[in-house]
Motif scaffolding. Structure first.
Motif, PDB file in Angstrom:
ATOM      1  N   VAL A 253      41.488  20.098 168.583  1.00 25.93           N
ATOM      2  CA  VAL A 253      40.594  21.254 168.716  1.00 25.93           C
ATOM      3  C   VAL A 253      39.705  21.392 167.486  1.00 25.93           C
ATOM      4  O   VAL A 253      38.545  21.824 167.576  1.00 25.93           O
ATOM      5  CB  VAL A 253      41.411  22.550 168.927  1.00 25.93           C
ATOM      6  CG1 VAL A 253      40.512  23.790 168.855  1.00 25.93           C
ATOM      7  CG2 VAL A 253      42.133  22.523 170.267  1.00 25.93           C
ATOM      8  N   LEU A 254      40.236  21.033 166.319  1.00 27.76           N
ATOM      9  CA  LEU A 254      39.476  21.172 165.077  1.00 27.76           C
ATOM     10  C   LEU A 254      38.288  20.221 164.995  1.00 27.76           C
ATOM     11  O   LEU A 254      37.415  20.406 164.143  1.00 27.76           O
ATOM     12  CB  LEU A 254      40.395  20.946 163.869  1.00 27.76           C
ATOM     13  CG  LEU A 254      41.497  21.991 163.657  1.00 27.76           C
ATOM     14  CD1 LEU A 254      42.338  21.618 162.446  1.00 27.76           C
ATOM     15  CD2 LEU A 254      40.910  23.382 163.494  1.00 27.76           C
ATOM     16  N   VAL A 255      38.243  19.211 165.854  1.00 31.01           N
ATOM     17  CA  VAL A 255      37.066  18.330 165.905  1.00 31.01           C
ATOM     18  C   VAL A 255      35.934  19.115 166.561  1.00 31.01           C
ATOM     19  O   VAL A 255      36.047  19.502 167.727  1.00 31.01           O
ATOM     20  CB  VAL A 255      37.352  17.055 166.697  1.00 31.01           C
ATOM     21  CG1 VAL A 255      36.098  16.182 166.776  1.00 31.01           C
ATOM     22  CG2 VAL A 255      38.508  16.284 166.077  1.00 31.01           C
ATOM     23  N   PRO A 256      34.850  19.398 165.863  1.00 25.85           N
ATOM     24  CA  PRO A 256      33.783  20.227 166.436  1.00 25.85           C
ATOM     25  C   PRO A 256      33.025  19.488 167.522  1.00 25.85           C
ATOM     26  O   PRO A 256      33.199  18.267 167.697  1.00 25.85           O
ATOM     27  CB  PRO A 256      32.880  20.518 165.220  1.00 25.85           C
ATOM     28  CG  PRO A 256      33.111  19.370 164.295  1.00 25.85           C
ATOM     29  CD  PRO A 256      34.544  18.969 164.486  1.00 25.85           C
ATOM     30  N   LEU A 261      29.404  17.723 164.738  1.00 27.85           N
ATOM     31  CA  LEU A 261      30.135  16.738 163.942  1.00 27.85           C
ATOM     32  C   LEU A 261      29.167  15.761 163.271  1.00 27.85           C
ATOM     33  O   LEU A 261      29.325  15.433 162.080  1.00 27.85           O
ATOM     34  CB  LEU A 261      31.124  15.986 164.832  1.00 27.85           C
ATOM     35  CG  LEU A 261      31.972  14.908 164.147  1.00 27.85           C
ATOM     36  CD1 LEU A 261      32.821  15.501 163.037  1.00 27.85           C
ATOM     37  CD2 LEU A 261      32.845  14.190 165.177  1.00 27.85           C
ATOM     38  N   VAL A 262      28.165  15.310 164.020  1.00 28.07           N
ATOM     39  CA  VAL A 262      27.150  14.420 163.441  1.00 28.07           C
ATOM     40  C   VAL A 262      26.429  15.119 162.294  1.00 28.07           C
ATOM     41  O   VAL A 262      26.189  14.525 161.226  1.00 28.07           O
ATOM     42  CB  VAL A 262      26.147  13.975 164.519  1.00 28.07           C
ATOM     43  CG1 VAL A 262      24.976  13.224 163.896  1.00 28.07           C
ATOM     44  CG2 VAL A 262      26.832  13.083 165.550  1.00 28.07           C
ATOM     45  N   LEU A 263      26.080  16.381 162.497  1.00 24.77           N
ATOM     46  CA  LEU A 263      25.394  17.144 161.450  1.00 24.77           C
ATOM     47  C   LEU A 263      26.257  17.239 160.190  1.00 24.77           C
ATOM     48  O   LEU A 263      25.775  17.008 159.067  1.00 24.77           O
ATOM     49  CB  LEU A 263      25.071  18.545 161.959  1.00 24.77           C
ATOM     50  CG  LEU A 263      24.513  19.540 160.932  1.00 24.77           C
ATOM     51  CD1 LEU A 263      23.163  19.074 160.417  1.00 24.77           C
ATOM     52  CD2 LEU A 263      24.403  20.936 161.544  1.00 24.77           C
ATOM     53  N   GLY A 292      33.599   8.040 156.673  1.00 24.31           N
ATOM     54  CA  GLY A 292      33.653   8.958 157.809  1.00 24.31           C
ATOM     55  C   GLY A 292      32.497   8.743 158.764  1.00 24.31           C
ATOM     56  O   GLY A 292      32.684   8.702 159.988  1.00 24.31           O
ATOM     57  N   LEU A 293      31.295   8.598 158.235  1.00 23.37           N
ATOM     58  CA  LEU A 293      30.128   8.374 159.076  1.00 23.37           C
ATOM     59  C   LEU A 293      30.223   7.035 159.800  1.00 23.37           C
ATOM     60  O   LEU A 293      29.897   6.925 160.991  1.00 23.37           O
ATOM     61  CB  LEU A 293      28.873   8.427 158.202  1.00 23.37           C
ATOM     62  CG  LEU A 293      27.526   8.622 158.904  1.00 23.37           C
ATOM     63  CD1 LEU A 293      27.503   9.901 159.712  1.00 23.37           C
ATOM     64  CD2 LEU A 293      26.407   8.633 157.861  1.00 23.37           C
ATOM     65  N   ALA A 294      30.717   6.002 159.091  1.00 22.59           N
ATOM     66  CA  ALA A 294      30.851   4.683 159.711  1.00 22.59           C
ATOM     67  C   ALA A 294      31.899   4.690 160.823  1.00 22.59           C
ATOM     68  O   ALA A 294      31.681   4.105 161.898  1.00 22.59           O
ATOM     69  CB  ALA A 294      31.215   3.649 158.644  1.00 22.59           C
ATOM     70  N   LEU A 295      33.029   5.338 160.585  1.00 20.50           N
ATOM     71  CA  LEU A 295      34.077   5.404 161.612  1.00 20.50           C
ATOM     72  C   LEU A 295      33.593   6.140 162.851  1.00 20.50           C
ATOM     73  O   LEU A 295      33.906   5.754 163.986  1.00 20.50           O
ATOM     74  CB  LEU A 295      35.328   6.081 161.040  1.00 20.50           C
ATOM     75  CG  LEU A 295      36.132   5.260 160.029  1.00 20.50           C
ATOM     76  CD1 LEU A 295      37.272   6.089 159.445  1.00 20.50           C
ATOM     77  CD2 LEU A 295      36.676   3.988 160.672  1.00 20.50           C
ATOM     78  N   PHE A 296      32.836   7.221 162.643  1.00 19.80           N
ATOM     79  CA  PHE A 296      32.287   7.932 163.802  1.00 19.80           C
ATOM     80  C   PHE A 296      31.357   7.014 164.588  1.00 19.80           C
ATOM     81  O   PHE A 296      31.429   6.944 165.825  1.00 19.80           O
ATOM     82  CB  PHE A 296      31.536   9.180 163.356  1.00 19.80           C
ATOM     83  CG  PHE A 296      30.804   9.844 164.489  1.00 19.80           C
ATOM     84  CD1 PHE A 296      31.475  10.696 165.355  1.00 19.80           C
ATOM     85  CD2 PHE A 296      29.451   9.593 164.711  1.00 19.80           C
ATOM     86  CE1 PHE A 296      30.808  11.298 166.422  1.00 19.80           C
ATOM     87  CE2 PHE A 296      28.779  10.183 165.771  1.00 19.80           C
ATOM     88  CZ  PHE A 296      29.460  11.037 166.624  1.00 19.80           C
ATOM     89  N   GLY A 297      30.460   6.299 163.889  1.00 15.24           N
ATOM     90  CA  GLY A 297      29.530   5.421 164.575  1.00 15.24           C
ATOM     91  C   GLY A 297      30.239   4.310 165.342  1.00 15.24           C
ATOM     92  O   GLY A 297      29.887   4.013 166.492  1.00 15.24           O
ATOM     93  N   ILE A 298      31.259   3.720 164.726  1.00 13.52           N
ATOM     94  CA  ILE A 298      32.013   2.659 165.393  1.00 13.52           C
ATOM     95  C   ILE A 298      32.750   3.206 166.615  1.00 13.52           C
ATOM     96  O   ILE A 298      32.743   2.594 167.688  1.00 13.52           O
ATOM     97  CB  ILE A 298      33.003   2.010 164.413  1.00 13.52           C
ATOM     98  CG1 ILE A 298      32.241   1.263 163.315  1.00 13.52           C
ATOM     99  CG2 ILE A 298      33.964   1.079 165.140  1.00 13.52           C
ATOM    100  CD1 ILE A 298      33.115   0.810 162.163  1.00 13.52           C
ATOM    101  N   SER A 299      33.369   4.375 166.470  1.00 15.93           N
ATOM    102  CA  SER A 299      34.102   4.972 167.587  1.00 15.93           C
ATOM    103  C   SER A 299      33.165   5.290 168.750  1.00 15.93           C
ATOM    104  O   SER A 299      33.496   5.043 169.922  1.00 15.93           O
ATOM    105  CB  SER A 299      34.806   6.254 167.126  1.00 15.93           C
ATOM    106  OG  SER A 299      35.739   5.987 166.103  1.00 15.93           O
ATOM    107  N   VAL A 324      19.524  14.710 169.643  1.00 16.14           N
ATOM    108  CA  VAL A 324      20.488  15.369 168.763  1.00 16.14           C
ATOM    109  C   VAL A 324      19.771  16.324 167.813  1.00 16.14           C
ATOM    110  O   VAL A 324      20.226  17.448 167.571  1.00 16.14           O
ATOM    111  CB  VAL A 324      21.299  14.319 167.974  1.00 16.14           C
ATOM    112  CG1 VAL A 324      22.123  14.980 166.878  1.00 16.14           C
ATOM    113  CG2 VAL A 324      22.211  13.543 168.924  1.00 16.14           C
ATOM    114  N   LEU A 325      18.631  15.910 167.277  1.00 11.50           N
ATOM    115  CA  LEU A 325      17.880  16.774 166.363  1.00 11.50           C
ATOM    116  C   LEU A 325      17.437  18.056 167.064  1.00 11.50           C
ATOM    117  O   LEU A 325      17.498  19.147 166.481  1.00 11.50           O
ATOM    118  CB  LEU A 325      16.665  16.029 165.817  1.00 11.50           C
ATOM    119  CG  LEU A 325      16.961  14.870 164.850  1.00 11.50           C
ATOM    120  CD1 LEU A 325      15.662  14.212 164.415  1.00 11.50           C
ATOM    121  CD2 LEU A 325      17.738  15.374 163.637  1.00 11.50           C
TER     122      LEU A 325
END
Length: 352
Positions: A253-256, A261-263, A292-299, A324-325
């Motif tokens: 739940v804590l994952v926005p 999250l990208v922001l 963190g940014l790299a892991l999000f992009g890979i996921s 997204v913007l």
């Protein structure tokens, strides 16, 4: 015996088709109950004509799906079923879906959540393609991951089956904008988290109008942000009690919402980069933010490759960043107090 409970507010356009589909999956002794909640159209009459039991509820001061569910469960208490299955009034279920949900809930004596997906109407633009992909990640990819790790999943609003003893004691009568997420978290904290039932599929569609899609998205995201505060308060108790399933669900739940999250990841990267090079600080913080940014992009890329290429074609990926913007404008409005606050029905009317 099972009871199918359908909360419905001004669903005259599609309620008859939903009822006909549900009746095909009933077994002898099952009940199909529609709660026509604060309706101003012919929802109640059309549901009766299609073969459902109908209860009408009129209480404009207590609006929302939670109040409708509470009303229906209290009526079922006169002759309790073994399992209650909740289905939204705009959904279609694949054959055998009800049987699979009832069997799972009966066998485990825990809630069972089916695979609930939403699709973009034909001819929709990029906004709804991205929304469909995000919904797929949330309701299928993340739910399946939690299940394979042995953790409960979130309740996602439709295709939810509850043993009677669970739904009877649940707190339903509230105005939360994400009543399903709240209920799932409450039950997990009580040791009765939901099991993911991926072979029971429920389908719906996003609103046809841009205004309807925007209001729905805003309600979901505002409700999710509100749930983050509750999750933060619940995490210490889940950890102290050793309830790993509840702790995992709280952390999820804590994952926005993805855009936020990208922001946050992007802002962390920029701030740590500036601090590292302008102030000559140690690069540890920059390394963490970069990771963190790299892991999000890979996921995101792995999820899209495995599940999302049909939903979001490769050529559409080039336009995701501008989308997204534009969507980021929602969060300053929420921060400044421009909120939905109360439940508002999503406009699902088809264009003329």
């Amino acid at each position: 015996m099972a009871a199918i409970l359908v909360p419905a507010h001004d669903e005259a356009e599609g309620i008859a088709a939903t009822i006909r589909g549900l009746r095909e999956q009933l077994r002898p002794g099952d009940r199909l109950l529609v709660v026509a909640d604060n309706c101003t159209d012919d929802t109640a009459r059309l549901a009766r004509d299609a073969g459902a039991e109908v209860m009408e509820r009129h209480d404009p001061s207590r609006r929302g799906k939670g109040f409708a569910l509470d009303f229906g469960v209290r009526d079922l208490a006169a002759a309790p079923p073994e399992v209650v299955v909740i289905v939204d009034a705009d959904c279609t279920l694949e054959p055998g879906c009800i049987d699979r949900l009832v069997a799972r809930a009966s066998a485990t004596q825990r809630p069972a959540q089916g695979l609930y997906l939403m699709s973009a109407p034909a001819g929709s633009g990029l906004n709804l393609q991205v929304a469909e992909f995000a919904f797929l990640v949330k309701n299928r990819v993340r739910a399946a991951g939690l299940h394979r790790l042995g953790f409960p999943c979130h309740l996602t609003g439709s295709g939810m089956a509850f043993p009677w003893a669970v739904i009877r004691d649940a707190h339903l009568a509230h105005a939360s904008l994400v009543e399903d997420m709240k209920l799932g978290l409450d039950l997990a904290l009580a040791g009765r988290g939901a099991e993911f039932c991926e072979d029971a599929r429920i389908d719906s569609h996003f609103p046809f109008s841009q205004a309807g899609a925007s209001s729905q998205r805003r309600r979901w995201e505002e409700g999710h942000l509100g749930m983050i505060a509750q999750a933060l308060r619940s995490l210490p108790a889940a950890v102290r009690s050793g309830n790993t399933g509840a702790a995992a669900l709280v952390l999820d739940v804590l994952v926005p919402p993805i855009t936020l999250l990208v922001l946050l990841l992007g802002a962390a990267f920029v701030v740590t980069a500036v601090a590292t090079y302008a102030l000559s600080l140690a690069p540890f913080a920059l390394a963490v933010s970069t990771l963190g940014l790299a892991l999000f992009g890979i996921s995101a890329l792995v999820a899209w490759t495995a599940f999302g290429r049909k939903v979001l074609p490769p050529m559409s990926l080039l336009r995701v960043f501008p989308y997204v913007l534009r969507k980021l404008a929602l969060y300053p409005r929420l921060a400044l107090g421009s909120r939905v606050g109360t439940w508002i029905r999503t406009d699902r009317r088809r264009p003329d």
